[in-house]
Write a protein that holds these residues in place. Structure first.
Motif, PDB file in Angstrom:
ATOM      1  N   GLN A  33       0.836  -1.199   0.000  1.00  0.00           N
ATOM      2  CA  GLN A  33       0.000   0.000   0.000  1.00  0.00           C
ATOM      3  C   GLN A  33       0.868   1.246   0.000  1.00  0.00           C
ATOM      4  O   GLN A  33       1.985   1.223   0.502  1.00  0.00           O
ATOM      5  CB  GLN A  33      -0.893   0.043   1.254  1.00  0.00           C
ATOM      6  N   SER A  59       0.227   6.654   2.847  1.00  0.00           N
ATOM      7  CA  SER A  59      -0.977   7.278   3.420  1.00  0.00           C
ATOM      8  C   SER A  59      -2.111   6.261   3.554  1.00  0.00           C
ATOM      9  O   SER A  59      -2.860   6.282   4.529  1.00  0.00           O
ATOM     10  CB  SER A  59      -1.421   8.477   2.589  1.00  0.00           C
ATOM     11  N   THR A  60      -2.223   5.355   2.596  1.00  0.00           N
ATOM     12  CA  THR A  60      -3.257   4.326   2.657  1.00  0.00           C
ATOM     13  C   THR A  60      -2.974   3.376   3.805  1.00  0.00           C
ATOM     14  O   THR A  60      -3.883   3.015   4.560  1.00  0.00           O
ATOM     15  CB  THR A  60      -3.344   3.555   1.322  1.00  0.00           C
ATOM     16  N   THR A 111      -3.890   5.012   7.046  1.00  0.00           N
ATOM     17  CA  THR A 111      -5.338   5.024   7.240  1.00  0.00           C
ATOM     18  C   THR A 111      -5.836   3.643   7.631  1.00  0.00           C
ATOM     19  O   THR A 111      -6.665   3.505   8.540  1.00  0.00           O
ATOM     20  CB  THR A 111      -6.061   5.509   5.964  1.00  0.00           C
ATOM     21  N   VAL A 157      -9.769   8.414   7.008  1.00  0.00           N
ATOM     22  CA  VAL A 157     -10.197   8.205   5.619  1.00  0.00           C
ATOM     23  C   VAL A 157     -10.326   9.552   4.910  1.00  0.00           C
ATOM     24  O   VAL A 157      -9.824   9.741   3.798  1.00  0.00           O
ATOM     25  CB  VAL A 157     -11.528   7.408   5.560  1.00  0.00           C
ATOM     26  N   ASN A 198      -6.828  11.552   4.607  1.00  0.00           N
ATOM     27  CA  ASN A 198      -5.903  10.969   3.626  1.00  0.00           C
ATOM     28  C   ASN A 198      -6.558  10.764   2.264  1.00  0.00           C
ATOM     29  O   ASN A 198      -5.976  10.132   1.388  1.00  0.00           O
ATOM     30  CB  ASN A 198      -5.334   9.655   4.161  1.00  0.00           C
ATOM     31  N   MET A 244      -8.778   8.859   1.176  1.00  0.00           N
ATOM     32  CA  MET A 244      -8.865   7.454   0.782  1.00  0.00           C
ATOM     33  C   MET A 244     -10.291   7.136   0.345  1.00  0.00           C
ATOM     34  O   MET A 244     -11.253   7.512   1.011  1.00  0.00           O
ATOM     35  CB  MET A 244      -8.477   6.557   1.959  1.00  0.00           C
ATOM     36  N   ASP A 263     -12.525   4.008  -0.254  1.00  0.00           N
ATOM     37  CA  ASP A 263     -12.669   2.565  -0.088  1.00  0.00           C
ATOM     38  C   ASP A 263     -14.106   2.312   0.358  1.00  0.00           C
ATOM     39  O   ASP A 263     -14.458   2.583   1.513  1.00  0.00           O
ATOM     40  CB  ASP A 263     -11.677   2.028   0.944  1.00  0.00           C
TER      41      ASP A 263
END
Length: 185
Positions: A94, A97-98, A101, A151, A154, A156, A158
Motif C-alpha cells: 500500500q 498514506s493508505t 489510514t 479516511v 488521507n 482514501m 474505499d
C-alpha cells in the motif's frame, strides 16, 4: 361431529396464527422505527429502517430488549467483517498514506468490536442499559470516528471501509436508542 369440531379448531388456530404473525410484524416494524428514531448522530431514518429490516433476526424481534440484542449482534458481525477486510488490505502493498489510514481503521475497529460486545452483555445479561448506551455511543462516534477522520484526511476512497463505518453508526446508534428507552421507568 368430532371431525367437524377438529376442522373448526384447525381453522381457528390458523386464524390465530395469522393474527399473531401479523401483529408480530407490526410490532417489529414499530420497534425498528423506534430504534431508528435516533436522538443523536446523523443516521438517515429511511436508511436505518431499510438496513435493520434487512436482517431477519432484527425484523422478527418482538421486544425492545430482543431487538437491542439482535442489533448489537449484527453490529458485532458487520464490524468483525470490516476489520477482517482491513487486515487483509494491510497485508497487501500500500501507499504510505493508505497504510496509515488502514492502521488507524484497524485500531478503531479493535475498540468498536469490544464496545459492541460489552454493550451486548450489558443489555442481554446485566440489564445495565445506561452503561450499554455509553459503550454504543463511543463505538458510533469516537471509535469509528477515528477511522472516518483518517479516511477523509488521507482522501482514501474505499467503499468497504466507508460502508462499514456507516454500518457501525446505524447499528450502534439504533441499539443506543433502544437501550436508552429501556432505561426509562
Amino acid at each position: 361431529m368430532a371431525q367437524q369440531f377438529a376442522g373448526r379448531t384447525m381453522y381457528l388456530i390458523a386464524i390465530l396464527i395469522a393474527f399473531l404473525s401479523g401483529n408480530g410484524q407490526a410490532a417489529s416494524s414499530d420497534l425498528i422505527k423506534k430504534a431508528c428514531t435516533i436522538d443523536r448522530g446523523t443516521v438517515d431514518l429511511d436508511i436505518c429502517i431499510a438496513t435493520l429490516g434487512s436482517y431477519d433476526q432484527i425484523s422478527t424481534a418482538t421486544t425492545m430488549q430482543t431487538i437491542a440484542v439482535h442489533i448489537a449482534q449484527v453490529g458485532i458481525s458487520n464490524s468483525t467483517a470490516t476489520r477482517s477486510y482491513i487486515e487483509e488490505s494491510l497485508a497487501k502493498p500500500q501507499a504510505a498514506s493508505t497504510k496509515a489510514t488502514l492502521e488507524d481503521c484497524k485500531e478503531a475497529y479493535d475498540t468498536v468490536i469490544p464496545s459492541f460486545n460489552s454493550a451486548l452483555g450489558e443489555i442481554k445479561k446485566d440489564k445495565e442499559y445506561q452503561t450499554a448506551t455509553y459503550d454504543l455511543l463511543l463505538a458510533a462516534t469516537d471509535y469509528v470516528g477515528e477511522c472516518e477522520k483518517s479516511v477523509v484526511n488521507n482522501k482514501m476512497v474505499d467503499q468497504v471501509i466507508q460502508s462499514g463505518n456507516k454500518a457501525v453508526e446505524v447499528f450502534a446508534l439504533s441499539a443506543y436508542q433502544i437501550a436508552s428507552d429501556l432505561q426509562k421507568p
